[in-house]
Design an enzyme around this catalytic site. Structure first.
Site, PDB file in Angstrom:
ATOM      1  N   TYR A 194      -2.095  -0.534  10.854  1.00  0.00           N
ATOM      2  CA  TYR A 194      -2.057  -1.210   9.715  1.00  0.00           C
ATOM      3  C   TYR A 194      -0.859  -0.885   9.059  1.00  0.00           C
ATOM      4  O   TYR A 194      -0.216  -1.825   8.441  1.00  0.00           O
ATOM      5  CB  TYR A 194      -3.206  -0.660   9.098  1.00  0.00           C
ATOM      6  CG  TYR A 194      -3.308  -1.106   7.464  1.00  0.00           C
ATOM      7  CD1 TYR A 194      -3.496  -2.281   7.326  1.00  0.00           C
ATOM      8  CD2 TYR A 194      -3.271   0.034   6.596  1.00  0.00           C
ATOM      9  CE1 TYR A 194      -3.352  -2.609   5.613  1.00  0.00           C
ATOM     10  CE2 TYR A 194      -3.196  -0.248   5.205  1.00  0.00           C
ATOM     11  CZ  TYR A 194      -3.355  -1.552   4.834  1.00  0.00           C
ATOM     12  OH  TYR A 194      -3.287  -1.965   3.391  1.00  0.00           O
ATOM     13  N   LYS A 221       2.109  -3.302   7.515  1.00  0.00           N
ATOM     14  CA  LYS A 221       2.164  -3.733   5.959  1.00  0.00           C
ATOM     15  C   LYS A 221       3.761  -3.112   5.591  1.00  0.00           C
ATOM     16  O   LYS A 221       4.445  -3.884   4.773  1.00  0.00           O
ATOM     17  CB  LYS A 221       1.321  -2.667   5.151  1.00  0.00           C
ATOM     18  CG  LYS A 221      -0.079  -3.053   4.938  1.00  0.00           C
ATOM     19  CD  LYS A 221      -0.420  -4.441   4.663  1.00  0.00           C
ATOM     20  CE  LYS A 221       0.084  -4.688   2.853  1.00  0.00           C
ATOM     21  NZ  LYS A 221      -0.328  -6.026   2.417  1.00  0.00           N
ATOM     22  N   THR A 259       1.059  -1.430   0.036  1.00  0.00           N
ATOM     23  CA  THR A 259      -0.086  -0.041  -0.197  1.00  0.00           C
ATOM     24  C   THR A 259       0.735   1.312   0.113  1.00  0.00           C
ATOM     25  O   THR A 259       1.941   1.106   0.394  1.00  0.00           O
ATOM     26  CB  THR A 259      -0.833  -0.122   1.286  1.00  0.00           C
ATOM     27  OG1 THR A 259      -1.587   1.161   1.443  1.00  0.00           O
ATOM     28  CG2 THR A 259      -0.292  -0.330   2.467  1.00  0.00           C
ATOM     29  N   ASP A 260       0.264   2.491  -0.478  1.00  0.00           N
ATOM     30  CA  ASP A 260       1.117   3.669  -0.519  1.00  0.00           C
ATOM     31  C   ASP A 260       1.099   3.982   1.070  1.00  0.00           C
ATOM     32  O   ASP A 260       1.607   4.968   1.460  1.00  0.00           O
ATOM     33  CB  ASP A 260       0.124   4.583  -1.424  1.00  0.00           C
ATOM     34  CG  ASP A 260      -1.256   4.923  -0.831  1.00  0.00           C
ATOM     35  OD1 ASP A 260      -1.666   4.486   0.048  1.00  0.00           O
ATOM     36  OD2 ASP A 260      -2.035   5.743  -1.533  1.00  0.00           O
ATOM     37  N   GLU A 261       0.230   3.617   2.033  1.00  0.00           N
ATOM     38  CA  GLU A 261       0.290   4.119   3.154  1.00  0.00           C
ATOM     39  C   GLU A 261       1.513   3.865   3.876  1.00  0.00           C
ATOM     40  O   GLU A 261       1.736   4.548   4.963  1.00  0.00           O
ATOM     41  CB  GLU A 261      -0.696   3.534   3.981  1.00  0.00           C
ATOM     42  CG  GLU A 261      -2.232   3.580   3.611  1.00  0.00           C
ATOM     43  CD  GLU A 261      -3.560   3.549   4.576  1.00  0.00           C
ATOM     44  OE1 GLU A 261      -3.279   3.594   5.788  1.00  0.00           O
ATOM     45  OE2 GLU A 261      -4.457   3.564   4.021  1.00  0.00           O
TER      46      GLU A 261
HETATM   47  P1  NAD Z   1      -9.787  -7.173   2.214  1.00  0.00           P
HETATM   48  O1  NAD Z   1      -9.753  -7.072   3.439  1.00  0.00           O
HETATM   49  O2  NAD Z   1     -10.911  -6.936   1.330  1.00  0.00           O
HETATM   50  O3  NAD Z   1      -9.303  -8.929   1.903  1.00  0.00           O
HETATM   51  C1  NAD Z   1      -8.179  -9.530   2.373  1.00  0.00           C
HETATM   52  C2  NAD Z   1      -8.375 -11.021   2.084  1.00  0.00           C
HETATM   53  O4  NAD Z   1      -7.377 -11.719   2.944  1.00  0.00           O
HETATM   54  C3  NAD Z   1      -9.604 -11.453   2.808  1.00  0.00           C
HETATM   55  O5  NAD Z   1     -10.270 -12.591   1.726  1.00  0.00           O
HETATM   56  C4  NAD Z   1      -9.526 -12.343   3.931  1.00  0.00           C
HETATM   57  O6  NAD Z   1     -10.123 -13.567   4.379  1.00  0.00           O
HETATM   58  C5  NAD Z   1      -7.952 -12.805   3.563  1.00  0.00           C
HETATM   59  N1  NAD Z   1      -7.089 -12.928   4.948  1.00  0.00           N
HETATM   60  C6  NAD Z   1      -6.955 -12.123   5.926  1.00  0.00           C
HETATM   61  N2  NAD Z   1      -5.904 -12.858   6.733  1.00  0.00           N
HETATM   62  C7  NAD Z   1      -5.698 -14.052   6.059  1.00  0.00           C
HETATM   63  C8  NAD Z   1      -4.765 -14.908   6.596  1.00  0.00           C
HETATM   64  N3  NAD Z   1      -4.075 -14.942   7.840  1.00  0.00           N
HETATM   65  N4  NAD Z   1      -4.421 -16.013   5.831  1.00  0.00           N
HETATM   66  C9  NAD Z   1      -5.427 -16.115   4.314  1.00  0.00           C
HETATM   67  N5  NAD Z   1      -6.002 -15.083   3.967  1.00  0.00           N
HETATM   68  C10 NAD Z   1      -6.225 -14.008   4.885  1.00  0.00           C
HETATM   69  O7  NAD Z   1      -8.280  -6.542   1.599  1.00  0.00           O
HETATM   70  P2  NAD Z   1      -8.197  -5.887   0.125  1.00  0.00           P
HETATM   71  O8  NAD Z   1      -8.807  -4.520   0.321  1.00  0.00           O
HETATM   72  O9  NAD Z   1      -8.710  -6.632  -0.999  1.00  0.00           O
HETATM   73  O10 NAD Z   1      -6.452  -5.833   0.204  1.00  0.00           O
HETATM   74  C11 NAD Z   1      -5.713  -6.863  -0.392  1.00  0.00           C
HETATM   75  C12 NAD Z   1      -4.343  -6.403  -0.326  1.00  0.00           C
HETATM   76  O11 NAD Z   1      -4.056  -5.024  -1.006  1.00  0.00           O
HETATM   77  C13 NAD Z   1      -3.954  -6.089   1.003  1.00  0.00           C
HETATM   78  O12 NAD Z   1      -2.682  -6.713   1.385  1.00  0.00           O
HETATM   79  C14 NAD Z   1      -3.984  -4.675   1.336  1.00  0.00           C
HETATM   80  O13 NAD Z   1      -2.919  -4.153   2.173  1.00  0.00           O
HETATM   81  C15 NAD Z   1      -3.467  -4.225  -0.257  1.00  0.00           C
HETATM   82  N6  NAD Z   1      -3.947  -3.060  -0.612  1.00  0.00           N
HETATM   83  C16 NAD Z   1      -5.481  -2.573  -0.466  1.00  0.00           C
HETATM   84  C17 NAD Z   1      -5.753  -1.416  -1.107  1.00  0.00           C
HETATM   85  C18 NAD Z   1      -7.257  -1.032  -1.057  1.00  0.00           C
HETATM   86  O14 NAD Z   1      -7.753   0.265  -1.219  1.00  0.00           O
HETATM   87  N7  NAD Z   1      -8.159  -1.851  -0.471  1.00  0.00           N
HETATM   88  C19 NAD Z   1      -5.051  -0.423  -1.356  1.00  0.00           C
HETATM   89  C20 NAD Z   1      -3.480  -0.905  -1.507  1.00  0.00           C
HETATM   90  C21 NAD Z   1      -2.998  -2.156  -0.961  1.00  0.00           C
HETATM   91  O1  DAU Z   2      -4.122   4.019   0.403  1.00  0.00           O
HETATM   92  C1  DAU Z   2      -4.651   2.560   0.310  1.00  0.00           C
HETATM   93  C2  DAU Z   2      -5.226   2.237   1.576  1.00  0.00           C
HETATM   94  O2  DAU Z   2      -6.561   2.654   1.111  1.00  0.00           O
HETATM   95  C3  DAU Z   2      -5.288   0.560   1.949  1.00  0.00           C
HETATM   96  O3  DAU Z   2      -3.941   0.020   2.086  1.00  0.00           O
HETATM   97  C4  DAU Z   2      -6.285   0.088   2.958  1.00  0.00           C
HETATM   98  O4  DAU Z   2      -6.209  -1.414   2.963  1.00  0.00           O
HETATM   99  C5  DAU Z   2      -7.626   0.714   2.405  1.00  0.00           C
HETATM  100  O5  DAU Z   2      -8.641   0.312   3.374  1.00  0.00           O
HETATM  101  C6  DAU Z   2      -7.527   2.251   2.382  1.00  0.00           C
HETATM  102  O6  DAU Z   2      -7.585   2.863   3.510  1.00  0.00           O
HETATM  103  P1  DAU Z   2      -7.964   4.355   3.795  1.00  0.00           P
HETATM  104  O7  DAU Z   2      -8.008   4.218   5.378  1.00  0.00           O
HETATM  105  O8  DAU Z   2      -7.652   5.357   3.110  1.00  0.00           O
HETATM  106  O9  DAU Z   2      -9.667   3.752   3.605  1.00  0.00           O
HETATM  107  P2  DAU Z   2     -10.941   4.009   4.138  1.00  0.00           P
HETATM  108  O10 DAU Z   2     -12.125   3.682   3.235  1.00  0.00           O
HETATM  109  O11 DAU Z   2     -10.929   3.404   5.422  1.00  0.00           O
HETATM  110  O12 DAU Z   2     -10.861   5.582   4.309  1.00  0.00           O
HETATM  111  C7  DAU Z   2     -10.955   6.459   3.112  1.00  0.00           C
HETATM  112  C8  DAU Z   2     -10.550   8.001   3.793  1.00  0.00           C
HETATM  113  O13 DAU Z   2     -12.164   8.291   4.395  1.00  0.00           O
HETATM  114  C9  DAU Z   2     -10.121   8.104   5.028  1.00  0.00           C
HETATM  115  O14 DAU Z   2      -9.401   9.521   4.827  1.00  0.00           O
HETATM  116  C10 DAU Z   2     -11.048   8.163   6.079  1.00  0.00           C
HETATM  117  C11 DAU Z   2     -12.338   8.606   5.630  1.00  0.00           C
HETATM  118  N1  DAU Z   2     -13.421   7.968   6.205  1.00  0.00           N
HETATM  119  C12 DAU Z   2     -13.304   6.528   6.194  1.00  0.00           C
HETATM  120  C13 DAU Z   2     -14.702   6.036   6.720  1.00  0.00           C
HETATM  121  C14 DAU Z   2     -14.865   4.480   6.746  1.00  0.00           C
HETATM  122  C15 DAU Z   2     -14.600   8.736   6.379  1.00  0.00           C
HETATM  123  O15 DAU Z   2     -14.486   9.942   6.443  1.00  0.00           O
HETATM  124  N2  DAU Z   2     -15.758   7.999   6.856  1.00  0.00           N
HETATM  125  C16 DAU Z   2     -15.793   6.735   7.041  1.00  0.00           C
HETATM  126  O16 DAU Z   2     -16.864   6.285   7.632  1.00  0.00           O
END
Ligand code: NAD
Ligand code: DAU
Length: 361
Positions: free
Chosen positions: A162, A166, A136-138
């Protein structure tokens, strides 16, 4: 000979399931999908390919070394792609333990098994093998309003449990390349959105709450900025990195779509006003400002020029096209939403929003 098979972890979650679905539909080979099925894992995300001979689902934990070893031995994949993680920042604030367990210890265990497997391969197969880690970019921390976007060379400055977990996993992946020569690839992506996004995250939560007549909770004043990427574009970038990325390299992936949270929520309300108008007023009337996330990062922005220049990848969707597709997907899949918003989900809403002065459950 190594097979054309890949092993994907976390393939029942949001991004993983989009990736696995696309891989099978594009007929790119067999995919072994290992997932623990936490609250975020959902077999309904895989319904389209549940009977497909090129999709094999394995219910297991990435930290279960015996299970991973068996899979590697049985299927001899040419790549392992690690999507599995605890992914929600707010949950990591309430309870970081699982984040350390899966994201750090789990990734370590997976790396150890993959290293053993890879080291035992004949030299030509070793050379073909890849371990791709989805990050992730975080991990780069928070940008000021006028700072340049994150490059791959930015220092790591994670701010939440988190992102710290990562970052730790990224460092382990880096070390396994540097020390053991494991052919790793790391991708650091910005915020994804699209189908199968679990409604604890901003975009699907707002769509779901809007349609349910509930408040649309904005943390703080809504001026925090995220850089949005349509999930299918993320998946195409991962395929490109897997195919042509250089071992040991990291690639930032993003859609050049910086938006404030307030802008995102306004856009969602305006699309819903067009696609599913209310009897009276606008969905914007449901917006409510709630207590901020502790340690809330102000701004993320990805400089994706390396992956564009070196690997020729570009996103297909603009934010405007991707967000409309996303809203339409949620409107067209009410059963999916209904199934994931029962049970444990209500418990999470109580926990996260009660302390912010909102009752959303
Ligand atoms: P998600 O939470 O939707 O899905 C995670 C999946 O991993 C689920 O299916 C869960 O059951 C599985 N999982 C969790 N723990 C596990 C374990 N110990 N063993 C096997 N499976 C397990 O997450 P996502 O949003 O699909 O993110 C996927 C990946 O991409 C993550 O590594 C996250 O850090 C990264 N990522 C997400 C975003 C985003 O915006 N969602 C952005 C950048 C990077
Ligand atoms: O940047 C990549 C990341 O983006 C991934 O690594 C994470 O897995 C993914 O969950 C996401 O993280 P964020 O914290 O940015 O996503 P989230 O959807 O939780 O929140 C997006 C923005 O919105 C953040 O600034 C918090 C805000 N927010 C979120 C929720 C759930 C609100 O204002 N209200 C809300 O109820």
């Amino acid at each position: 000979m190594l097979t054309e098979t890949i092993l994907v972890t976390g393939g029942a979650g949001f991004i993983g399931s989009n990736f696995v679905n696309a891989w099978v539909k594009l007929d790119l080979g067999k995919v072994i999908n290992l997932d623990k099925l936490t609250y975020a894992g959902n077999m309904e995300n895989l319904a389209d390919i549940s009977q497909h001979p090129n999709h094999i689902f394995i219910h297991a934990d990435i930290g279960d070394r015996q299970a991973v070893q068996e899979l590697l031995k049985t299927y001899r994949p040419r790549a392992v792609l690690n999507f599995a993680a605890e992914s929600h920042v707010d949950r990591s604030i309430h309870g970081p333990d699982e984040f350390i367990q899966t994201n750090v210890v789990g990734t370590f265990n997976l790396l150890e098994e993959v290293r053993g497997y890879w080291q035992a391969l004949p030299a030509d197969e070793q050379a073909q093998f890849r371990f791709l880690h989805v990050s992730t970019d975080e991990v780069y921390g928070s940008l000021g309003a006028h700072d340049p976007a994150f490059k791959e060379t930015n220092p790591y400055q994670p701010n939440s449990p988190y992102s710290a977990s990562k970052a730790a996993s990224d460092h382990l992946v880096r070390a396994y390349h540097h020390t053991y020569g494991l052919p790793t690839l790391t991708t650091n992506c910005s915020n994804n959105y699209g189908p199968y996004h679990f409604p604890e995250k901003l975009i699907p939560l707002v769509i779901h709450n809007a349609l349910s007549g509930k408040p649309l909770p904005i943390y703080g004043n809504g001026s925090n900025i995220r850089d949005w990427l349509y999930v299918e574009d993320h998946c195409s970038a991962i395929r490109q990195v897997l195919a042509t990325g250089a071992p040991g390299e990291t690639y930032n992936i993003g859609g050049w779509n910086e938006k404030t949270n307030l802008d995102v929520v306004h856009t969602l309300c305006d699309i819903l006003d067009q696609e599913r108008p209310k009897a009276q007023g606008s969905y914007r009337d449901q917006i409510t400002f709630v207590k901020d996330r502790p340690g809330h990062d102000l701004r993320y922005a990805i400089d994706a020029s390396k992956v564009e220049r070196e690997l020729g990848w570009k996103p297909q969707e603009t934010f405007e096209t991707g967000i409309r597709k996303t809203v339409r997907w949620y409107l067209g899949n009410p059963e999916w939403v209904e199934h994931v918003t029962s049970g444990e989900y209500q418990h999470w809403l109580n926990k996260n929003y009660h302390e912010r002065g909102e009752e959303l459950a």
